[in-house]
Design a protein around this motif. Structure first.
Motif, short mmCIF file in Angstrom:
data_model
loop_
_atom_site.label_atom_id
_atom_site.label_comp_id
_atom_site.label_asym_id
_atom_site.label_seq_id
_atom_site.Cartn_x
_atom_site.Cartn_y
_atom_site.Cartn_z
N THR A 220 -3.89 2.55 -4.16
CA THR A 220 -2.69 1.84 -4.58
C THR A 220 -1.62 2.03 -3.53
N LYS A 221 -0.95 0.94 -3.18
CA LYS A 221 0.09 1.03 -2.16
C LYS A 221 1.31 1.74 -2.71
N ILE A 222 1.81 2.74 -1.98
CA ILE A 222 2.94 3.52 -2.46
C ILE A 222 4.16 3.42 -1.56
N ALA A 223 4.00 2.83 -0.37
CA ALA A 223 5.15 2.71 0.53
C ALA A 223 4.92 1.57 1.52
N GLU A 224 6.01 0.92 1.89
CA GLU A 224 5.96 -0.12 2.91
C GLU A 224 7.34 -0.30 3.51
N PRO A 225 7.44 -0.84 4.71
CA PRO A 225 8.75 -0.97 5.36
C PRO A 225 9.57 -2.08 4.73
N GLU A 226 10.88 -1.96 4.86
CA GLU A 226 11.78 -3.03 4.42
C GLU A 226 11.60 -4.24 5.33
#
Length: 319
Positions: A220-226
């Protein structure tokens, strides 16, 4: 017989024994470039590549190699690759240096990386596609080591086999997924997959099948850039509205959570007090909380029932 990397390396090294007038002139210009503005990390890689071609690589690269900075290269400091022409033949060579990884490092890292990739380019020109495979599959075989050692000894450089900068590379791996299976408790990754591009773990990964067999968890994706301003501007109205809705949903959940925690604390505090009698003329539902929790719109500050906040945003603040 095709030329080998070792033979091509020896041919280049032999030119350093007795320098030609052209090589001597190039050497003087190289020293001038390298000793100018020493406090600046930046250097003219195109001019330096032209001079190195004359001095180290028998003037065989300038007409075949395209040198450029790359904003997308974030996993290694540089890359040298063969490119097909219109007829499908490998005749063109691209040498790219990573702007994100090198722009804040000492200029010596840029120079050493440029030389590293130029050696690869030299072997591509002299031995064609055979160099890209090499004995070890990386192109850093005996021929590469021989020529790199000669360049280092002759010019006091530090050309190495691997030139990745781990801290800088990791700083660009901003897309993060976490597995919910047993592997999240095992070193060294603890269930995390970090990437510089938005590519979820899947069947295209060489380790995927082993992970499915030994762990079987789901990522599960938990972080990504703005998103940048340009990326936001390119979004469609529907994508922009959906992105806004996700932000509002998160904001509402946080506000609701705080409201519930506050109410629970008040209930716990009042539970120890003696209950007060209600006046006879007071309705039975006077002490019941209102059906709607009123919150402020994060854009216009208008008081809005919580269950109507998304509708309010769509109607009043739709892009």
């Amino acid at each position: 017989m095709p030329t080998t990397d070792e033979e091509a390396a020896i041919a280049a090294i032999e030119t350093l024994i007795d320098l030609s007038d052209e090589q001597q002139k190039a050497q003087a210009e190289i020293n001038s470039v390298l000793h100018s503005e020493l406090d600046s990390p930046f250097v003219d890689i195109h001019e330096l590549f032209r001079l190195y071609d004359i001095f180290y690589f028998r003037s065989m690269l300038q007409n075949r190699v395209e040198v450029s900075w790359s904003k997308r290269l974030t996993l290694c400091a540089g890359i040298c690759e063969l490119v097909r022409d219109e007829q499908g033949k490998y005749k063109k060579i691209r040498l790219k240096l990573s702007e994100p990884l090198l722009k804040f490092r000492p200029r010596s890292d840029t120079v050493n990386t440029l030389l590293h990739e130029a050696i690869h380019a030299y072997f591509f020109v002299t031995t064609s596609w055979r160099h890209s495979r090499g004995d070890d599959g990386t192109g850093h075989g005996a021929g590469f080591l021989l020529l790199a050692d000669a360049v280092n000894s002759h010019g006091d450089y530090e050309v190495t086999v691997y030139h990745t900068f781990h801290d800088e590379v990791d700083s660009y791996r901003t897309h993060v997924w976490l597995c919910d299976g047993p592997c999240r408790k095992e070193p060294p990754f603890f269930g995390l997959v970090k990437r510089s591009m938005n590519r979820a773990p899947g069947k295209s990964d060489t380790w995927w099948q082993k992970h499915q067999q030994e762990c079987g968890g789901t990522y599960t994706k938990i972080a990504e850039p703005e998103l940048t301003k340009d990326q936001v501007a390119r979004l469609s109205p529907r994508e922009r509205a959906g992105r806004q809705k996700n932000k509002i949903d998160s904001w509402v959940k946080e506000k609701t959570s705080r409201h519930v925690v506050k109410n629970v604390a008040e209930v716990q505090e009042n539970a120890t007090e003696e209950p007060q009698k209600r006046p006879l003329d007071e309705p039975d539902n006077a002490h019941l909380p209102p059906k709607d929790i009123i919150i402020s719109c994060p854009i216009c500050d208008a008081p809005i029932p919580e269950r109507s906040i998304n509708q309010h945003l769509d109607v009043e603040h739709s892009p």
